[in-house]
Design a protein around this motif. Structure first.
Motif, PDB file in Angstrom:
ATOM      1  N   PRO A   4       0.836  -1.207   0.000  1.00  0.00           N
ATOM      2  CA  PRO A   4       0.000   0.000   0.000  1.00  0.00           C
ATOM      3  C   PRO A   4       0.872   1.259   0.000  1.00  0.00           C
ATOM      4  O   PRO A   4       1.959   1.270   0.545  1.00  0.00           O
ATOM      5  N   ALA A   5       0.374   2.285  -0.635  1.00  0.00           N
ATOM      6  CA  ALA A   5       1.102   3.557  -0.680  1.00  0.00           C
ATOM      7  C   ALA A   5       1.040   4.226   0.686  1.00  0.00           C
ATOM      8  O   ALA A   5      -0.005   4.283   1.321  1.00  0.00           O
ATOM      9  N   VAL A   6       2.164   4.700   1.134  1.00  0.00           N
ATOM     10  CA  VAL A   6       2.248   5.375   2.428  1.00  0.00           C
ATOM     11  C   VAL A   6       2.827   6.756   2.188  1.00  0.00           C
ATOM     12  O   VAL A   6       3.854   6.897   1.532  1.00  0.00           O
ATOM     13  N   THR A   7       2.155   7.740   2.698  1.00  0.00           N
ATOM     14  CA  THR A   7       2.647   9.107   2.589  1.00  0.00           C
ATOM     15  C   THR A   7       3.251   9.508   3.925  1.00  0.00           C
ATOM     16  O   THR A   7       2.595   9.419   4.963  1.00  0.00           O
ATOM     17  N   VAL A   8       4.477   9.927   3.906  1.00  0.00           N
ATOM     18  CA  VAL A   8       5.161  10.365   5.116  1.00  0.00           C
ATOM     19  C   VAL A   8       5.256  11.884   5.063  1.00  0.00           C
ATOM     20  O   VAL A   8       5.739  12.444   4.081  1.00  0.00           O
ATOM     21  N   VAL A   9       4.758  12.508   6.100  1.00  0.00           N
ATOM     22  CA  VAL A   9       4.823  13.966   6.196  1.00  0.00           C
ATOM     23  C   VAL A   9       5.805  14.319   7.292  1.00  0.00           C
ATOM     24  O   VAL A   9       5.648  13.902   8.435  1.00  0.00           O
ATOM     25  N   GLU A  10       6.834  15.037   6.918  1.00  0.00           N
ATOM     26  CA  GLU A  10       7.800  15.468   7.913  1.00  0.00           C
ATOM     27  C   GLU A  10       7.137  16.456   8.854  1.00  0.00           C
ATOM     28  O   GLU A  10       6.254  17.209   8.469  1.00  0.00           O
ATOM     29  N   HIS A  11       7.586  16.440  10.119  1.00  0.00           N
ATOM     30  CA  HIS A  11       7.004  17.322  11.123  1.00  0.00           C
ATOM     31  C   HIS A  11       7.036  18.785  10.682  1.00  0.00           C
ATOM     32  O   HIS A  11       6.080  19.519  10.860  1.00  0.00           O
ATOM     33  N   SER A  12       8.138  19.197  10.074  1.00  0.00           N
ATOM     34  CA  SER A  12       8.257  20.591   9.662  1.00  0.00           C
ATOM     35  C   SER A  12       7.307  20.948   8.529  1.00  0.00           C
ATOM     36  O   SER A  12       6.984  22.111   8.321  1.00  0.00           O
ATOM     37  N   ALA A  13       6.825  19.950   7.780  1.00  0.00           N
ATOM     38  CA  ALA A  13       5.922  20.212   6.669  1.00  0.00           C
ATOM     39  C   ALA A  13       4.455  20.142   7.092  1.00  0.00           C
ATOM     40  O   ALA A  13       3.580  20.546   6.353  1.00  0.00           O
ATOM     41  N   ALA A  14       4.191  19.612   8.286  1.00  0.00           N
ATOM     42  CA  ALA A  14       2.812  19.494   8.758  1.00  0.00           C
ATOM     43  C   ALA A  14       2.270  20.873   9.123  1.00  0.00           C
ATOM     44  O   ALA A  14       2.999  21.715   9.625  1.00  0.00           O
ATOM     45  N   PRO A  15       0.983  21.111   8.844  1.00  0.00           N
ATOM     46  CA  PRO A  15       0.421  22.403   9.212  1.00  0.00           C
ATOM     47  C   PRO A  15       0.434  22.561  10.724  1.00  0.00           C
ATOM     48  O   PRO A  15       0.094  21.645  11.463  1.00  0.00           O
ATOM     49  N   ALA A  16       0.856  23.710  11.194  1.00  0.00           N
ATOM     50  CA  ALA A  16       0.971  23.973  12.627  1.00  0.00           C
ATOM     51  C   ALA A  16      -0.207  24.805  13.107  1.00  0.00           C
ATOM     52  O   ALA A  16      -0.764  25.602  12.364  1.00  0.00           O
ATOM     53  N   ASP A  17      -0.564  24.595  14.352  1.00  0.00           N
ATOM     54  CA  ASP A  17      -1.615  25.382  14.983  1.00  0.00           C
ATOM     55  C   ASP A  17      -1.090  26.807  15.158  1.00  0.00           C
ATOM     56  O   ASP A  17      -0.080  27.024  15.827  1.00  0.00           O
ATOM     57  N   PRO A  18      -1.761  27.812  14.574  1.00  0.00           N
ATOM     58  CA  PRO A  18      -1.260  29.188  14.681  1.00  0.00           C
ATOM     59  C   PRO A  18      -1.213  29.681  16.122  1.00  0.00           C
ATOM     60  O   PRO A  18      -0.343  30.465  16.488  1.00  0.00           O
ATOM     61  N   ASP A  19      -2.133  29.209  16.969  1.00  0.00           N
ATOM     62  CA  ASP A  19      -2.105  29.623  18.369  1.00  0.00           C
ATOM     63  C   ASP A  19      -0.871  29.061  19.073  1.00  0.00           C
ATOM     64  O   ASP A  19      -0.247  29.737  19.890  1.00  0.00           O
ATOM     65  N   ALA A  20      -0.508  27.825  18.755  1.00  0.00           N
ATOM     66  CA  ALA A  20       0.680  27.225  19.351  1.00  0.00           C
ATOM     67  C   ALA A  20       1.940  27.948  18.875  1.00  0.00           C
ATOM     68  O   ALA A  20       2.873  28.166  19.652  1.00  0.00           O
ATOM     69  N   LEU A  21       1.953  28.335  17.604  1.00  0.00           N
ATOM     70  CA  LEU A  21       3.095  29.087  17.083  1.00  0.00           C
ATOM     71  C   LEU A  21       3.231  30.426  17.799  1.00  0.00           C
ATOM     72  O   LEU A  21       4.336  30.855  18.128  1.00  0.00           O
ATOM     73  N   LEU A  22       2.102  31.073  18.050  1.00  0.00           N
ATOM     74  CA  LEU A  22       2.128  32.350  18.776  1.00  0.00           C
ATOM     75  C   LEU A  22       2.604  32.138  20.205  1.00  0.00           C
ATOM     76  O   LEU A  22       3.421  32.912  20.713  1.00  0.00           O
ATOM     77  N   ALA A  23       2.113  31.103  20.865  1.00  0.00           N
ATOM     78  CA  ALA A  23       2.518  30.822  22.244  1.00  0.00           C
ATOM     79  C   ALA A  23       4.024  30.587  22.328  1.00  0.00           C
ATOM     80  O   ALA A  23       4.668  31.005  23.301  1.00  0.00           O
ATOM     81  N   ASP A  24       4.587  29.933  21.332  1.00  0.00           N
ATOM     82  CA  ASP A  24       6.020  29.641  21.333  1.00  0.00           C
ATOM     83  C   ASP A  24       6.876  30.897  21.209  1.00  0.00           C
ATOM     84  O   ASP A  24       8.065  30.864  21.520  1.00  0.00           O
ATOM     85  N   ARG A  25       6.283  32.000  20.804  1.00  0.00           N
ATOM     86  CA  ARG A  25       7.050  33.241  20.620  1.00  0.00           C
ATOM     87  C   ARG A  25       7.250  34.010  21.917  1.00  0.00           C
ATOM     88  O   ARG A  25       8.062  34.927  21.972  1.00  0.00           O
ATOM     89  N   PHE A  26       6.531  33.639  22.994  1.00  0.00           N
ATOM     90  CA  PHE A  26       6.709  34.319  24.277  1.00  0.00           C
ATOM     91  C   PHE A  26       8.092  33.999  24.831  1.00  0.00           C
ATOM     92  O   PHE A  26       8.535  32.856  24.807  1.00  0.00           O
ATOM     93  N   HIS A  27       8.770  35.015  25.349  1.00  0.00           N
ATOM     94  CA  HIS A  27      10.100  34.818  25.913  1.00  0.00           C
ATOM     95  C   HIS A  27      10.033  34.303  27.347  1.00  0.00           C
ATOM     96  O   HIS A  27      10.914  33.588  27.784  1.00  0.00           O
ATOM     97  N   CYS A  28       8.998  34.669  28.070  1.00  0.00           N
ATOM     98  CA  CYS A  28       8.835  34.256  29.460  1.00  0.00           C
ATOM     99  C   CYS A  28       8.333  32.809  29.503  1.00  0.00           C
ATOM    100  O   CYS A  28       7.260  32.497  28.977  1.00  0.00           O
ATOM    101  N   ASP A  29       9.113  31.945  30.138  1.00  0.00           N
ATOM    102  CA  ASP A  29       8.751  30.526  30.189  1.00  0.00           C
ATOM    103  C   ASP A  29       7.391  30.300  30.844  1.00  0.00           C
ATOM    104  O   ASP A  29       6.604  29.474  30.376  1.00  0.00           O
ATOM    105  N   ALA A  30       7.103  31.010  31.928  1.00  0.00           N
ATOM    106  CA  ALA A  30       5.842  30.814  32.651  1.00  0.00           C
ATOM    107  C   ALA A  30       4.643  31.213  31.787  1.00  0.00           C
ATOM    108  O   ALA A  30       3.638  30.491  31.738  1.00  0.00           O
ATOM    109  N   ILE A  31       4.748  32.341  31.086  1.00  0.00           N
ATOM    110  CA  ILE A  31       3.648  32.796  30.224  1.00  0.00           C
ATOM    111  C   ILE A  31       3.485  31.842  29.043  1.00  0.00           C
ATOM    112  O   ILE A  31       2.365  31.502  28.661  1.00  0.00           O
ATOM    113  N   ARG A  32       4.595  31.403  28.478  1.00  0.00           N
ATOM    114  CA  ARG A  32       4.524  30.460  27.358  1.00  0.00           C
ATOM    115  C   ARG A  32       3.840  29.158  27.802  1.00  0.00           C
ATOM    116  O   ARG A  32       2.955  28.647  27.119  1.00  0.00           O
TER     117      ARG A  32
END
Length: 74
Positions: A4-32
């Motif tokens: 059977p055909a298997v499609t492998v999607v690399e983690h970096s190519a997978a669509p990311a949750d925009p809210d999670a991407l925004l959360a990752d931009r916080f510099h303060c560990d506790a707020i993040r």
């Protein structure tokens, strides 16, 4: 018989949750961390957290108390 055909999607190519991407931009560990914990909460849960936060800030004197401000107690 073919495999059977298997499609492998690399983690970096997978669509990311925009809210999670925004959360990752916080510099303060506790707020993040707090922001990432809040991801996926229902609107009712977010509203409740916002209400509690407003009350805590009012108790610290940072805001007027939202439950008593219209009663003239502030």
């Amino acid at each position: 018989m073919s495999a059977p055909a298997v499609t492998v999607v690399e983690h970096s190519a997978a669509p990311a949750d925009p809210d999670a991407l925004l959360a990752d931009r916080f510099h303060c560990d506790a707020i993040r961390h707090l922001t990432r914990l809040a991801l996926g909460l229902s609107q009712d849960s977010m509203d409740l957290l916002t209400s509690v936060t407003d009350r805590l800030r009012a108790a610290e004197g940072a805001l007027r108390d939202p439950l008593t401000s219209d009663l003239g107690f502030d």
